[in-house]
Write a protein that holds these residues in place. Structure first.
Motif, short mmCIF file in Angstrom:
data_model
loop_
_atom_site.label_atom_id
_atom_site.label_comp_id
_atom_site.label_asym_id
_atom_site.label_seq_id
_atom_site.Cartn_x
_atom_site.Cartn_y
_atom_site.Cartn_z
N GLU A 46 -35.05 15.13 40.49
CA GLU A 46 -34.14 16.26 40.37
C GLU A 46 -33.48 16.55 41.71
OE1 GLU A 46 -36.00 19.69 38.74
OE2 GLU A 46 -35.98 18.91 36.68
N ILE A 47 -32.15 16.63 41.70
CA ILE A 47 -31.39 16.93 42.90
C ILE A 47 -30.63 18.22 42.66
CG2 ILE A 47 -29.68 16.14 44.55
CD1 ILE A 47 -32.12 14.33 44.43
N GLN A 48 -30.88 19.24 43.48
CA GLN A 48 -30.17 20.50 43.37
C GLN A 48 -28.89 20.46 44.20
OE1 GLN A 48 -32.82 23.72 44.38
NE2 GLN A 48 -33.88 23.63 42.42
N HIS A 49 -27.82 21.06 43.67
CA HIS A 49 -26.56 21.13 44.40
C HIS A 49 -25.80 22.36 43.93
CE1 HIS A 49 -24.85 19.40 40.71
NE2 HIS A 49 -25.79 18.48 40.78
N GLN A 50 -24.63 22.61 44.50
CA GLN A 50 -23.89 23.83 44.21
C GLN A 50 -23.47 23.94 42.74
OE1 GLN A 50 -20.60 24.15 46.91
NE2 GLN A 50 -21.90 24.66 48.67
N MET A 51 -23.33 22.82 42.07
CA MET A 51 -22.90 22.83 40.67
C MET A 51 -24.07 22.94 39.70
SD MET A 51 -19.60 22.72 40.39
CE MET A 51 -18.10 22.25 41.27
N GLY A 52 -25.29 22.83 40.21
CA GLY A 52 -26.45 22.91 39.33
C GLY A 52 -27.56 21.97 39.75
N VAL A 53 -28.20 21.36 38.77
CA VAL A 53 -29.31 20.42 39.02
C VAL A 53 -29.02 19.13 38.25
CG1 VAL A 53 -31.77 19.96 38.79
CG2 VAL A 53 -30.97 22.28 39.33
N THR A 54 -29.11 18.01 38.95
CA THR A 54 -28.95 16.71 38.30
C THR A 54 -30.32 16.08 38.15
OG1 THR A 54 -26.73 16.38 39.19
CG2 THR A 54 -27.92 14.41 38.48
N GLN A 55 -30.70 15.75 36.92
CA GLN A 55 -32.00 15.14 36.66
C GLN A 55 -31.82 13.70 36.19
OE1 GLN A 55 -34.76 15.90 33.12
NE2 GLN A 55 -35.79 17.08 34.74
N LEU A 56 -32.64 12.83 36.75
CA LEU A 56 -32.62 11.41 36.37
C LEU A 56 -34.02 11.00 35.93
CD1 LEU A 56 -30.54 10.04 39.38
CD2 LEU A 56 -29.74 10.26 37.04
#
Length: 333
Positions: A46-56
């Motif tokens: 999981e990578i958090q960023h300004q647009m939300g969270v991207t999960q792989l």
């Protein structure tokens, strides 16, 4: 049939069965290993960023890069690129320009969404340039937003670059290589900071655009040059616009910088060589200390304007900055 023949047949049958079983196990193990390598992750990333969270939950195999900074990150990590935007490719990434195996996804600011869909990526890398497409991109595939402040790079610019490289290293199982690249960049940054720590020269960073100029100060797109490299500013102009604050030749003369860095935006936009000194010289510019001492640096426009937030581009930016502090020579402009 003699008992000797029966024994031979029995032994051969058992041997063949064992051999077949071993082969089947090896094939299954190989298939499982390949499947795990291509698909499975021990635990979701999981990578958090300004647009939300991207999960792989799987290791990406088809990556779409919508910004040249992202292309440089992938290139640094030796990760294959399935598709990328190809309108403004820096000279240090030109090998991708005519690579037919890398699909052309349109323009940086306006990617071709139909082509992105058709590519069927399993990871999309984007920046603020494509922010208005985030929702649509996220519906195509997991989308990672690279948080780069293009209006004010003061404070954490280098740390943001390093963290993004580490995130991508984790995603692609390239963490050791990512750390190696970070160590090299940190060494270059530290060396530059030491060299510039006690230098009294003041510099002006300007952008040339079709004969006009704009300036970038300590709180601007190139704030990291002043804030983290330690360059002293010849002007207190602050501009949050990505294109800087419009200025005149009189402004440059009044600021009278010891060093003048010129970014030729026109060269990038028109796909032509960077402007030469005699094409921008005028009586007012010739009166500055920078001009008289041969300290007008025409920087790598690709690295400064198209990227400036990736590993290779920062190496180039640091080299360009240090050129301004070389032993001054009488102007030959």
């Amino acid at each position: 049939m003699s008992w000797q023949n029966i024994a031979r047949i029995t032994v051969c049958t058992l041997f063949s069965a064992c051999l077949l079983s071993a082969c089947q196990k090896q094939t299954a193990d190989a298939d499982n290993t390949a499947h795990k390598s291509a698909q499975g992750l021990a635990s979701p990333i999981e990578i958090q960023h300004q647009m939300g969270v991207t999960q792989l939950t799987t290791r990406p195999q088809r990556v779409a890069a919508l910004d040249m900074n992202e292309v440089d990150f992938l290139d640094q990590l030796e990760v294959p690129i399935a598709g990328m935007v190809k309108d403004f490719i820096p000279h240090f990434l030109e090998k991708y320009q005519h690579d037919a195996t890398v699909q052309d996804l349109g323009a940086i600011v306006q990617p071709n969404m139909e082509r992105v869909h058709a590519l069927q990526p399993d990871l999309i890398l984007m920046t603020a340039n494509q922010a208005n497409h985030y929702q649509e991109l996220s519906e195509i595939a997991p989308t990672l937003y690279y948080d780069v402040d293009y209006s004010n790079s003061q404070g954490q610019h280098f740390n943001i670059v390093k963290q993004h490289l580490l995130d991508l290293g984790k995603i692609f199982d390239k963490e050791a290589l990512a750390q190696q690249k970070i160590t090299a960049l940190e060494h270059k940054l530290n060396t530059a900071q030491q060299q510039l720590a006690n230098r009294p020269e003041k510099a002006l960073v300007v952008m040339h655009n079709n004969g006009a100029f704009s300036a970038f100060g300590p709180q601007s797109r190139y704030a990291f040059v002043f804030d983290q490299l330690g360059v002293k500013s010849a002007s207190q102009v602050n501009a949050s616009s990505v294109h800087g604050q419009p200025i005149s030749s009189e402004f440059i003369q009044h600021a009278d910088p010891d060093i003048l860095y010129i970014i030729d935006r026109t060269a990038v936009m028109e796909h032509r060589p960077v402007i030469a000194a005699d094409q921008v010289s005028n009586p007012l510019l010739r009166q500055t200390k920078a001009w008289k001492n041969g300290r007008v640096i025409f920087v790598d426009a690709d690295a400064w304007y198209v990227t400036a937030a990736s590993v290779r581009s920062l190496h180039i930016v640091i080299d360009d900055v240090l050129k301004g502090y070389a032993t001054p020579q009488p102007s030959t402009f």
